[in-house]
Design an enzyme around this catalytic site. Sequence first.
Site, mmCIF file in Angstrom:
data_model
loop_
_atom_site.group_PDB
_atom_site.id
_atom_site.type_symbol
_atom_site.label_atom_id
_atom_site.label_comp_id
_atom_site.label_asym_id
_atom_site.label_seq_id
_atom_site.Cartn_x
_atom_site.Cartn_y
_atom_site.Cartn_z
ATOM 1 N N ILE A 14 20.812 69.337 38.656
ATOM 2 C CA ILE A 14 21.888 68.132 39.424
ATOM 3 C C ILE A 14 20.730 67.382 40.198
ATOM 4 C CG2 ILE A 14 23.386 68.153 41.475
ATOM 5 C CD1 ILE A 14 24.202 70.877 40.681
ATOM 6 N N ASP A 34 10.695 69.540 44.955
ATOM 7 C CA ASP A 34 10.903 70.967 44.388
ATOM 8 C C ASP A 34 9.736 71.868 44.779
ATOM 9 O OD1 ASP A 34 13.167 71.730 42.188
ATOM 10 O OD2 ASP A 34 11.238 73.152 42.215
ATOM 11 N N ARG A 83 24.178 79.446 38.208
ATOM 12 C CA ARG A 83 24.797 80.672 37.707
ATOM 13 C C ARG A 83 24.468 80.650 36.077
ATOM 14 N NH1 ARG A 83 31.198 80.853 38.357
ATOM 15 N NH2 ARG A 83 30.977 78.926 38.736
ATOM 16 N N HIS A 176 34.824 76.985 48.006
ATOM 17 C CA HIS A 176 34.509 76.531 46.472
ATOM 18 C C HIS A 176 34.092 77.936 45.631
ATOM 19 C CE1 HIS A 176 33.053 74.056 43.570
ATOM 20 N NE2 HIS A 176 31.843 74.493 43.652
HETATM 21 N N1 APR Z 1 12.677 74.842 47.362
HETATM 22 C C1 APR Z 1 13.116 73.751 46.726
HETATM 23 N N2 APR Z 1 13.516 73.741 45.474
HETATM 24 C C2 APR Z 1 13.631 75.190 45.137
HETATM 25 C C3 APR Z 1 13.622 76.097 45.506
HETATM 26 C C4 APR Z 1 13.004 75.885 47.080
HETATM 27 N N3 APR Z 1 12.884 77.028 47.856
HETATM 28 N N4 APR Z 1 14.023 77.145 44.893
HETATM 29 C C5 APR Z 1 14.366 76.652 43.864
HETATM 30 N N5 APR Z 1 14.214 75.283 43.758
HETATM 31 C C6 APR Z 1 14.377 74.583 42.733
HETATM 32 C C7 APR Z 1 14.235 74.958 41.393
HETATM 33 O O1 APR Z 1 12.692 75.032 41.103
HETATM 34 C C8 APR Z 1 15.072 74.056 40.590
HETATM 35 O O2 APR Z 1 14.314 72.948 39.982
HETATM 36 O O3 APR Z 1 15.853 74.176 42.599
HETATM 37 C C9 APR Z 1 16.160 73.486 41.435
HETATM 38 C C10 APR Z 1 17.465 74.034 40.960
HETATM 39 O O4 APR Z 1 17.815 73.534 39.921
HETATM 40 P P1 APR Z 1 18.588 74.047 38.661
HETATM 41 O O5 APR Z 1 18.266 75.428 38.400
HETATM 42 O O6 APR Z 1 18.553 73.062 37.421
HETATM 43 O O7 APR Z 1 20.123 74.322 39.176
HETATM 44 P P2 APR Z 1 21.299 73.076 39.362
HETATM 45 O O8 APR Z 1 21.996 73.007 38.169
HETATM 46 O O9 APR Z 1 20.571 71.743 39.849
HETATM 47 O O10 APR Z 1 22.119 73.671 40.593
HETATM 48 C C11 APR Z 1 21.385 73.772 41.868
HETATM 49 O O11 APR Z 1 23.847 73.718 42.982
HETATM 50 O O12 APR Z 1 25.980 73.734 41.894
HETATM 51 C C12 APR Z 1 24.716 74.462 42.668
HETATM 52 O O13 APR Z 1 25.184 76.797 41.573
HETATM 53 C C13 APR Z 1 24.436 75.583 41.805
HETATM 54 O O14 APR Z 1 23.222 76.841 43.277
HETATM 55 C C14 APR Z 1 22.942 76.044 42.232
HETATM 56 C C15 APR Z 1 22.483 74.607 42.872
#
Ligand code: APR
Length: 320
Positions: A14, A34, A83, A176
Amino acid sequence: MARKKIALIGAGNIGGTLAHLAALKGLGDVVLFDVVEGVPQGKALDLSQCSPVEGFDAKVTGTNDYKDIAGADVIIVTAGVARKPGMSRDDLLGINLKVMKAVGEGIAANAPDAFVICITNPLDAMVWALREFSGLPHHMVVGMAGVLDSARFSHFLAEEFQVSVKDVTSFVLGGHGDTMVPVIQYSTVSGIPVPDLIAMGRSSQEKIDAIVKRTRGGGGEIVALLKTGSAYYAPATSGIAMAEAYLYDQKRVLPAAAHLTGQYGIDNLYVGVPVVIGGGGVEQIVEIALDDEAKGNLSVSVDAVKELLVACKAIDGSLN
Ligand code: APR
């Protein structure tokens, strides 16, 4: 006038899509944050290399340092885990709560004046926790769910009625999750409510019930297909619509998870309701009249959100 600054916490699926949209739409300079080293920097470089082709001047940078979000006008939070098939949004609670603590503290220390849009799931609990950890004013912290849920509902309704999505307005309230409340009395095609369209023979109650069910499970349907993660294009588009409403003081009426202080009989919870978003953040909570069925469904949804907050407080005592 300096360009606006958009900080994206989480540079995953996202986050990357948000950065792409923000740059293409010229919302402002974009900072991707990140915890994983290299990912935000790599995505930022890739996105920067779109700029000569697309002709945008916005700077896109990647970082692992919260100091770089200083001065952000808007922050969109997607940090955490997404998820996998078989998981509910609530299964993410323990991990993502810890992430919200780190993110909330990072925002409080570096960009306390930003308008913060949370997308991390389970949404209604995470946006509440993020607000608690950050200490920002409630009207400046909002959760993105309703825009996405109503987009899903509208898409299915437009397909059913075989009309342009532009003419469909749909309303989704509540948390949600599988208990979300698509409200058909306020869902219309060019102002004609769905129940009237059923009476006109344009669809049937059974078909609309099936669409409501599909909307409730809309995220899960995509998780089951993708197998390795969850939806990201429509969640990102929905987050950007909320950011634009704030940045351009649009006063848009959008469904969002907002902090309620007695509206709909709900106190001190974040729940999805229609709100007005403008330059002041969440400027108004819109209280619409609900029929008994919608009221009952909303109360089930609110109970589900309350249960999540109890779980959050059990995990992190500082939230009590
Ligand atoms: N601080 C910053 N980033 C983090 C942290 C943190 N403490 N912990 C994890 N991340 C980062 C991960 O490294 C990863 O790049 O968050 C990102 C999450 O990305 P994805 O796994 O691709 O997930 P995404 O599909 O983007 O969804 C993110 O939004 O809709 C919700 O359910 C979904 O909770 C999820 C979130």
